[in-house]
Design a protein around this motif. Structure first.
Motif, PDB file in Angstrom:
ATOM      1  N   ALA A   1       0.816  -1.133  -0.121  1.00 20.64           N
ATOM      2  CA  ALA A   1      -0.113   0.204   0.058  1.00 20.64           C
ATOM      3  C   ALA A   1       0.824   1.113  -0.105  1.00 20.64           C
ATOM      4  CB  ALA A   1      -0.968   0.083   1.126  1.00 20.64           C
ATOM      5  N   ALA A   2       1.896   1.197   0.758  1.00 20.50           N
ATOM      6  CA  ALA A   2       2.738   2.245   0.863  1.00 20.50           C
ATOM      7  C   ALA A   2       3.508   2.580  -0.573  1.00 20.50           C
ATOM      8  CB  ALA A   2       3.909   2.381   1.881  1.00 20.50           C
ATOM      9  N   GLU A   3       3.694   1.796  -1.369  1.00 25.59           N
ATOM     10  CA  GLU A   3       4.372   1.819  -2.505  1.00 25.59           C
ATOM     11  C   GLU A   3       3.494   2.179  -3.636  1.00 25.59           C
ATOM     12  OE1 GLU A   3       6.346  -1.330  -6.134  1.00 25.59           O
ATOM     13  OE2 GLU A   3       5.883  -2.194  -3.918  1.00 25.59           O
ATOM     14  N   VAL A   4       2.157   1.720  -3.464  1.00 24.55           N
ATOM     15  CA  VAL A   4       1.125   2.419  -4.365  1.00 24.55           C
ATOM     16  C   VAL A   4       1.040   3.912  -4.086  1.00 24.55           C
ATOM     17  CG1 VAL A   4      -1.272   2.391  -4.803  1.00 24.55           C
ATOM     18  CG2 VAL A   4      -0.135   0.117  -4.592  1.00 24.55           C
ATOM     19  N   ARG A   5       1.171   4.362  -2.860  1.00 19.97           N
ATOM     20  CA  ARG A   5       0.859   5.675  -2.444  1.00 19.97           C
ATOM     21  C   ARG A   5       1.967   6.738  -2.965  1.00 19.97           C
ATOM     22  NH1 ARG A   5      -0.376   3.771   2.847  1.00 19.97           N
ATOM     23  NH2 ARG A   5      -2.630   3.806   3.235  1.00 19.97           N
ATOM     24  N   ARG A   6       3.396   6.008  -3.095  1.00 20.73           N
ATOM     25  CA  ARG A   6       4.316   6.625  -3.734  1.00 20.73           C
ATOM     26  C   ARG A   6       4.274   6.668  -5.045  1.00 20.73           C
ATOM     27  NH1 ARG A   6       7.277   3.612   0.092  1.00 20.73           N
ATOM     28  NH2 ARG A   6       7.665   1.932  -1.546  1.00 20.73           N
ATOM     29  N   GLY A   7       3.149   6.273  -5.832  1.00 19.53           N
ATOM     30  CA  GLY A   7       3.221   6.350  -7.296  1.00 19.53           C
ATOM     31  C   GLY A   7       2.775   7.872  -7.799  1.00 19.53           C
ATOM     32  N   GLY A   8       1.734   8.538  -7.004  1.00 15.51           N
ATOM     33  CA  GLY A   8       1.851   9.978  -7.291  1.00 15.51           C
ATOM     34  C   GLY A   8       0.710  10.203  -8.258  1.00 15.51           C
ATOM     35  N   ASP A   9       0.073   9.211  -8.848  1.00 14.71           N
ATOM     36  CA  ASP A   9      -0.985   9.151  -9.854  1.00 14.71           C
ATOM     37  C   ASP A   9      -2.187   9.422  -9.101  1.00 14.71           C
ATOM     38  OD1 ASP A   9      -2.045   9.609 -12.204  1.00 14.71           O
ATOM     39  OD2 ASP A   9      -1.403   7.672 -13.317  1.00 14.71           O
ATOM     40  N   ARG A  10      -3.359  10.054  -9.681  1.00 16.52           N
ATOM     41  CA  ARG A  10      -4.634  10.294  -9.081  1.00 16.52           C
ATOM     42  C   ARG A  10      -5.757   9.981  -9.965  1.00 16.52           C
ATOM     43  NH1 ARG A  10      -6.718  13.953  -5.599  1.00 16.52           N
ATOM     44  NH2 ARG A  10      -8.847  14.709  -5.963  1.00 16.52           N
ATOM     45  N   LEU A  11      -6.456   9.229  -9.202  1.00 13.52           N
ATOM     46  CA  LEU A  11      -7.832   8.845 -10.000  1.00 13.52           C
ATOM     47  C   LEU A  11      -8.923   9.613  -9.744  1.00 13.52           C
ATOM     48  CD1 LEU A  11      -9.307   6.703 -11.824  1.00 13.52           C
ATOM     49  CD2 LEU A  11      -9.846   5.361  -9.769  1.00 13.52           C
ATOM     50  N   ASP A  12      -9.452  10.412 -10.650  1.00 14.44           N
ATOM     51  CA  ASP A  12     -10.425  11.258 -10.412  1.00 14.44           C
ATOM     52  C   ASP A  12     -11.818  11.198 -11.471  1.00 14.44           C
ATOM     53  OD1 ASP A  12      -9.395  12.446 -12.537  1.00 14.44           O
ATOM     54  OD2 ASP A  12      -8.538  14.380 -11.700  1.00 14.44           O
TER      55      ASP A  12
END
Length: 353
Positions: free
Chosen positions: A248-259
């Motif tokens: 989960a921490a690795e996914v958060r580091r990705g920086g991409d946003r889903l809007d």
């Protein structure tokens, strides 16, 4: 006196040997036996139900087939020693066996199926993680699933992240799935985890499950949904809590946003979509996907239903009806033309005038 007739040719020994090998063919087909060797408690209980039901049915099927072959062999035309009794017509003991045995088996099978159907109801929260291990006081992991054309979107509302074609969960933790679809009906299925559950547009379904062994398992759509259906697959990772936190921490580091705008691009039909990760997700995006109002300015389905329940919006509601494009082909630049849903509308107040 027995009638005399010509003898039928006997099967050659080589043919009998080949027929005896037929039951072994499934072992050579390379079938994946994950359904019979799952890694989640729900799937294991479903496997046990399959085994119990199959054994109960075999208690009837095997004797019937065996006796059919036995009588065919014993009373073959060439067996002159077999007793010929054309006047036999009734046996009370045989009638009791013929009717009582299936009745008992059907009763047991019905009771087992009825009990298991309620215990394994996908909407029923888990009361155990595994045999002898209660699920009480264990916080479930919430996962929102959207079946897109043709890929899977997984939103973790409590973690604020999302992924495409990649699902992860810690072992021995209940998973609370909420599912919907963007366009057509699909079926979410991870055989190692639990049975399939349908995902349908404009509504939500639920599935409660748990994975008990770490590993990577296959997930896919079990319901045909169009040209890209066969590639609508993903990997489900069962991992320890520590590894899940790192994931989960690795996914958060990705920086991409889903809007909303990114979702509208994502839901356009595409095949063999790669794994995508989103570090943040707009709050309420799943609810908008369910209510088909991700597009700016479009009335949500639940608001329209509430207005209809209160008597409707009259002529002003025509605009909402015309923007309710279920197939969404025009708005997303696809071919097919605009469908006409309403030719005329007369609200109750308008009709009184």
């Amino acid at each position: 006196m027995r009638p005399i007739s010509r003898l039928t040719p006997r099967p050659s020994p080589s043919l009998l040997g080949k027929l005896a090998l037929l039951p072994l063919l499934p072992l050579l087909s390379g079938c994946d036996w994950v359904v019979m060797n799952p890694s989640g408690d729900i799937a294991m209980q479903q496997r046990d139900l399959i085994i119990v039901a199959t054994v109960l049915m075999l208690l009837i099927i095997v004797p019937v087939i065996a006796l059919t072959l036995f009588f065919a062999w014993k009373y073959r035309r060439s067996n002159e020693a077999a007793k010929y009794d054309p006047d036999w017509h009734h046996s009370t003991r045989l009638e009791i066996v013929i009717w009582a045995a299936p009745l008992v088996i059907i009763t047991i099978l019905g009771a087992v199926t009825w009990t298991s159907t309620h215990l394994l109801d996908p909407y029923r929260p888990l009361d155990r993680l595994a045999p002898g291990r209660s699920a009480e006081n264990v916080k479930p992991l919430k996962v929102q699933v959207v079946a897109l054309d043709w890929k899977w979107l997984f939103i973790y509302p409590e973690l604020g992240v999302a992924t495409v074609n990649e699902l992860a969960a810690p072992v021995d933790t209940p998973i609370d799935f909420q599912l919907t679809s963007s366009s057509v009906m699909n079926s979410f299925y991870v055989p190692a985890l639990a049975g399939q559950i349908y995902a349908m547009p404009g509504m939500t379904t639920q599935l409660h499950a748990v994975i008990n062994k770490p590993g990577t398992f296959d997930g896919f759509s079990a319901n045909y949904s169009g040209a890209g259906f066969s590639h609508m697959r993903f990997k489900f990772h069962g991992m320890s809590q520590a590894n899940f936190d790192r994931w989960a921490a690795e996914v958060r580091r990705g920086g991409d946003r889903l809007d909303g705008p990114r979702y509208l691009v994502l839901e356009k039909p595409s095949e063999k979509a790669p794994v995508q990760r989103f570090a943040t997700v707009d709050a309420g995006l799943f609810d908008k996907a369910v209510n088909r109002c991700v597009e700016p300015g479009k009335m949500c389905q639940h608001d329209m239903m509430r207005i209809d329940a209160q008597g409707g919006l009259g002529m002003a509601g025509v605009y909402n009806v015309t923007t309710l494009e279920y197939d969404k082909r025009v708005r997303r630049g696809q071919e097919g033309g605009l469908r006409a849903f309403v030719a005329a509308l007369c609200a109750p107040k308008s009709a009184q005038r």
